[in-house]
Design an enzyme around this catalytic site. Structure first.
Site, PDB file in Angstrom:
ATOM      1  N   ASP A 191       0.863  -1.184   0.000  1.00  0.00           N
ATOM      2  CA  ASP A 191       0.000   0.000   0.000  1.00  0.00           C
ATOM      3  C   ASP A 191       0.898   1.232   0.000  1.00  0.00           C
ATOM      4  OD1 ASP A 191      -2.392   1.736   0.428  1.00  0.00           O
ATOM      5  OD2 ASP A 191      -3.326  -0.184   0.888  1.00  0.00           O
ATOM      6  N   HIS A 261      -2.966   3.259  -4.604  1.00  0.00           N
ATOM      7  CA  HIS A 261      -2.316   2.742  -3.390  1.00  0.00           C
ATOM      8  C   HIS A 261      -0.916   2.197  -3.709  1.00  0.00           C
ATOM      9  CE1 HIS A 261      -5.682   3.280  -0.646  1.00  0.00           C
ATOM     10  NE2 HIS A 261      -6.483   2.813  -1.573  1.00  0.00           N
ATOM     11  N   GLU A 325     -10.121   2.886  -4.979  1.00  0.00           N
ATOM     12  CA  GLU A 325      -9.703   4.238  -4.633  1.00  0.00           C
ATOM     13  C   GLU A 325      -8.554   4.736  -5.514  1.00  0.00           C
ATOM     14  OE1 GLU A 325     -10.926   4.223   0.083  1.00  0.00           O
ATOM     15  OE2 GLU A 325      -8.921   3.526  -0.464  1.00  0.00           O
TER      16      GLU A 325
END
Length: 562
Positions: A191, A261, A325
């Protein structure tokens, strides 16, 4: 004198023996108490298992030593006048991962459809035994338990990027899955805040990407602790954990989250981003705007190399590729990404969404086109990744953002509620339900958070977890067939030590286990709480930290005064 000794022995036995309780977690599908004398489990019993079940026999041997202090030998051939716990495979058990556990005065038999089924039968036996203290003999009433799981995907997720967990703790976490009859460990390994998996072809991922120079204090305040933080797993350590999980019939599904990410990877290899950097490994929590440059051919070499090494380590047929995201802001202002956007648009993938003369120069629009850009470029990237995995006989799983434009064989993990999963299932995609409404165990367990260790928002009490139905009747029969199961997620932004991970998971993990395993018509929350109260003795025996809100008498008395 002999009579007196026998009488004394009987009194001591009666005082020390405990009676097993088959009301375990998760609740078996069918428990039928039988007539006849019970079985006495003591030091004279042996474990009987053929060659293919020696591993399961060894687990049972260890469990009985831990719980009863019994050191039972393992035999492969039956002898006369010996009582056995027999482990066997049986074609009569037809349900996948199913088992039948039979107890009578002569012995215990656990027959499974597979070695996994036998293993789950062993878990039921283990959880039936008295666990408050070590006793050297137990009475098991005659019973026939016929059992099999509702769902094939029974998982737990653990984030090792935001905070890094030792190999020993990951193994302890896997043991917790085994105790709950779970069979999938979703391991979030990369991440923005840290890259945790060794990739030999791209060494800076760990020398640079696994280290951050500080961590935000509190909830994204302006204060940073400035303390270097890092860690990663070597490939040898990863293989060790894979083998540890496989022995317990748990598949590890690794996650490499992309194209968003990816800040830790960009810090290591800035040429993979749209701007070229400079980048640094993330300090704060949330969504970063810097993502992989989908118009850069070098990115796909990187992805191919990373996934090749991941697939070499992890035998799982499913590889999680993230996809959540992913802001498109950097793509909107990137020439390489713009070229891909125009090309794919002109191919008709997004008909009618290009303004002006397609043969002349084009300026990438600002915000009104942000979602449109993402809807073209993310599927372009995702399909390339899918093809890499498919070429190796693997299958891609992603968060529900990848649903638009994903190929039919894509698996969807529904986190933004259950509606995206329902939509995906109706469209023919296989789905794993992991909604924030029920399955985000980093969320708070109680509304009054004054004495809670985590700063994470949200509120998911154990009763809500128990109420989840991943495949409700509101879905069509065909769609329900595509719901593989469910899992809970443990995101580690605010979990700074191992005890917090356990605390956030337990006892909600037990409620989820019953959602995963037990048929809806057999679920009963009040009865579950009674069984859970007894089940917590195993948490204490194995030194797991768990939340005690359901048992106020176990909490610290008068928190303000010591």
């Amino acid at each position: 004198m002999v009579v007196m000794l026998v009488a004394v022995h009987a009194i001591v036995f009666a005082a020390s023996a405990q009676t097993a309780d088959y009301g375990v977690v998760p609740m078996p599908q069918r428990i039928e108490m039988q007539r006849g004398d019970p079985f006495v489990l003591d030091a004279d019993v042996q474990i009987l298992a053929g060659e293919v079940l020696q591993q399961e026999a060894s687990f049972l041997q260890v469990y009985l030593k831990e719980l009863n202090g019994l050191s039972l030998p393992i035999a492969q051939k039956r002898q006369k006048k010996v009582n056995y716990i027999e482990l066997t495979l049986s074609p009569k058990v037809t349900e996948p991962e199913g088992y039948v556990l039979t107890v009578n005065k002569k012995g215990i038999t656990i027959a499974g459809e597979s070695a996994a089924g036998v293993f789950y039968g062993i878990q039921t036996l283990r959880k039936s035994l008295f666990a408050d203290s070590i006793v050297y003999s137990q009475i098991l009433p005659a019973v026939r338990i016929t059992d099999a799981p509702r769902f094939p995907w029974r998982g737990m997720h653990l984030d090792c990027s935001r905070h890094f967990w030792s190999v020993d703790f990951v193994k302890k976490f896997i043991d917790l899955l085994a105790l709950h009859n779970m069979n999938v460990f979703h391991w979030h390994l990369t991440d923005d805040q840290g890259w945790r998996i060794e990739i030999k072809k791209w060494p800076r991922l760990t020398t640079v990407g696994s280290q951050r120079s500080g961590t935000i204090i509190g909830t994204n305040s302006d204060l940073d602790d400035g303390i270097p933080y890092g860690g990663y797993y070597t490939q040898a350590e990863l293989r060790e954990v894979v083998a540890y999980a496989a022995a317990r019939h748990i598949t590890i599904v690794p996650e490499i989250d992309m194209p968003g990410h990816m800040l830790a990877a960009l810090a290591a290899y800035p040429e993979l981003g749209c701007t070229g950097g400079p980048y640094q490994v993330g300090h704060y929590w949330g969504v970063y705007k810097d993502v992989l440059c989908v118009g850069n051919p070098r990115v796909y070499e990187f992805v191919q190399d990373v996934l090749t090494e991941v697939m070499d380590i992890f035998p799982s047929k499913v590889i999680h590729i993230g996809g959540d995201e992913t802001p498109s802001e950097k793509w909107q202002h990137c020439k390489k990404c713009d070229e891909i956007y125009i090309k794919k648009t002109l191919e008709g993938r997004v008909a009618g969404q290009v303004e002006g003369d397609s043969d002349g120069p084009r300026t990438m629009p600002e915000y009104p086109y942000e979602e449109m850009v993402r809807s073209v470029l993310q599927p372009y990237f995702t399909n390339k990744v899918f093809n890499i995995l498919a070429s190796k006989g693997r299958r891609a799983l992603g968060w529900d953002e990848i649903l638009d434009g994903a190929p039919q064989n894509a698996m969807i993990m529904s986190w933004r509620g259950t509606a995206p999963g329902a939509k995906a299932a109706e469209a023919g995609h296989d789905v794993v339900m992991a909604p924030t409404t029920h399955c985000y165990f980093d969320y708070q367990q109680v509304e009054d958070t004054q004495f809670e260790p985590s700063r994470c928002g949200g509120f998911i009490p154990i009763e809500r977890v128990y109420s989840l139905d991943p495949a409700p009747d509101s879905l069509s029969v065909e769609a329900r067939s595509h719901i593989l199961g469910t899992q809970a997620n443990l995101w580690a932004e605010y979990m700074t030590n191992e005890q917090m991970v356990e605390y956030q998971a337990l006892p909600r993990m037990s409620a989820l286990a019953e959602v995963q395993w037990t048929q809806p018509e057999h679920k009963d929350y009040k009865a579950f709480l009674q069984r859970l109260t007894r089940f917590t003795s195993l948490f204490e025996r194995y030194h797991y930290t768990y939340a005690k809100h359901l048992w106020p008498d176990r909490q610290i008395p008068n928190r303000w005064q010591f």
